[in-house]
Design an enzyme around this catalytic site. Structure first.
Site, short mmCIF file in Angstrom:
data_model
loop_
_atom_site.label_atom_id
_atom_site.label_comp_id
_atom_site.label_asym_id
_atom_site.label_seq_id
_atom_site.Cartn_x
_atom_site.Cartn_y
_atom_site.Cartn_z
CG ASP A 281 -2.02 0.95 1.22
OD1 ASP A 281 -3.17 0.52 1.29
OD2 ASP A 281 -1.76 2.17 1.11
CG ASN B 151 -12.38 -0.97 4.33
OD1 ASN B 151 -12.67 -1.48 5.41
ND2 ASN B 151 -11.29 -0.24 4.16
CG HIS C 176 -8.64 -3.34 -2.00
ND1 HIS C 176 -9.61 -2.63 -2.68
CD2 HIS C 176 -8.41 -2.64 -0.87
CE1 HIS C 176 -9.93 -1.55 -2.00
NE2 HIS C 176 -9.22 -1.53 -0.89
CD GLN D 89 -14.91 -0.88 -2.16
OE1 GLN D 89 -16.10 -1.00 -1.90
NE2 GLN D 89 -14.31 -1.60 -3.09
CG HIS E 76 -6.61 -2.93 3.52
ND1 HIS E 76 -5.89 -1.79 3.27
CD2 HIS E 76 -7.85 -2.72 3.02
CE1 HIS E 76 -6.67 -0.92 2.64
NE2 HIS E 76 -7.87 -1.46 2.47
P1 AMP Z 1 -9.78 1.13 0.74
O1 AMP Z 1 -9.94 2.38 1.55
O2 AMP Z 1 -10.11 -0.12 1.48
O3 AMP Z 1 -10.49 1.23 -0.60
O4 AMP Z 1 -8.23 1.01 0.47
C1 AMP Z 1 -7.58 1.58 -0.61
C2 AMP Z 1 -6.11 1.54 -0.29
O5 AMP Z 1 -5.40 1.62 -1.49
C3 AMP Z 1 -5.61 2.68 0.60
O6 AMP Z 1 -5.00 2.13 1.76
C4 AMP Z 1 -4.62 3.43 -0.28
O7 AMP Z 1 -3.50 3.88 0.45
C5 AMP Z 1 -4.22 2.37 -1.30
N1 AMP Z 1 -3.85 2.85 -2.62
C6 AMP Z 1 -4.56 3.68 -3.42
N2 AMP Z 1 -3.90 3.86 -4.59
C7 AMP Z 1 -2.78 3.10 -4.53
C8 AMP Z 1 -1.69 2.86 -5.42
N3 AMP Z 1 -1.63 3.44 -6.62
N4 AMP Z 1 -0.69 2.04 -5.00
C9 AMP Z 1 -0.74 1.46 -3.79
N5 AMP Z 1 -1.74 1.63 -2.91
C10 AMP Z 1 -2.74 2.46 -3.27
#
Ligand code: AMP
Ligand code: ZN
Length: 136
Positions: A32, A88, A101, A95, A103
């Site tokens: 992440d 999420n 995805h 989300q 975590h």
């Molecule tokens: P969520 O809030 O569960 O949708 O999680 C999305 C996650 O994706 C967050 O923790 C962000 O920091 C991560 N994220 C978003 N864009 C990228 C990216 N390009 N590379 C790596 N992580 C990302």
């Protein structure tokens, strides 16, 4: 199916570079870029599913095996004290990227993170009521 407007489709399929820590035919696991802790990883299916509600049974069953494998890798390589698995669905649930995805969040003593909820105190009747709605 891939979604040409989806950043996680592009990352999962290698069209956008990422810090990959695991890959197989169906999944890519990346770091992440806004990590809660050191080693915070995201399990991305290579196919596009918006969320858990859309996920195929096959991808669902494979995803937990990947979670187990990569969790062991994190435990082995980083000096972790624990690990949270977070997933999420929907904006209300936090989300932000609409591609399913999972975590994997390594935890360290005194890491300052709080991945918790506030417990409420429903009556026994309220619990029965919600149980019956769900089962009904
Ligand atoms: P969520 O809030 O569960 O949708 O999680 C999305 C996650 O994706 C967050 O923790 C962000 O920091 C991560 N994220 C978003 N864009 C990228 C990216 N390009 N590379 C790596 N992580 C990302
Ligand atoms: Zn996607």
């Amino acid at each position: 199916m891939k979604d040409s407007n989806c950043i996680f489709c592009k990352i999962a399929n290698g069209e956008i570079p990422s810090n990959t820590i695991y890959e197989d035919d169906d999944f890519r696991v990346i770091l992440d870029n806004g990590p809660a802790t050191k080693g915070h990883a995201l399990i991305l299916p290579k196919e596009h599913y918006a969320d858990l509600f859309e996920l195929s049974d096959e991808a669902a069953s494979k995803a937990l095996i990947v979670a187990k494998k990569v969790s062991a890798q994190l435990k082995d390589k980083l000096n972790i004290d624990g690990l949270n698995v977070v997933q999420n669905n929907g904006e209300t649930a936090g989300q932000t990227v609409k591609h399913f995805h999972i975590h994997l969040i390594p935890r360290y003593k005194n890491d300052g993170q709080h991945i918790l909820w506030n417990p409420t105190e429903p009556s026994a009747e309220e619990l029965v009521q919600i149980r019956d709605i769900i089962n009904g």
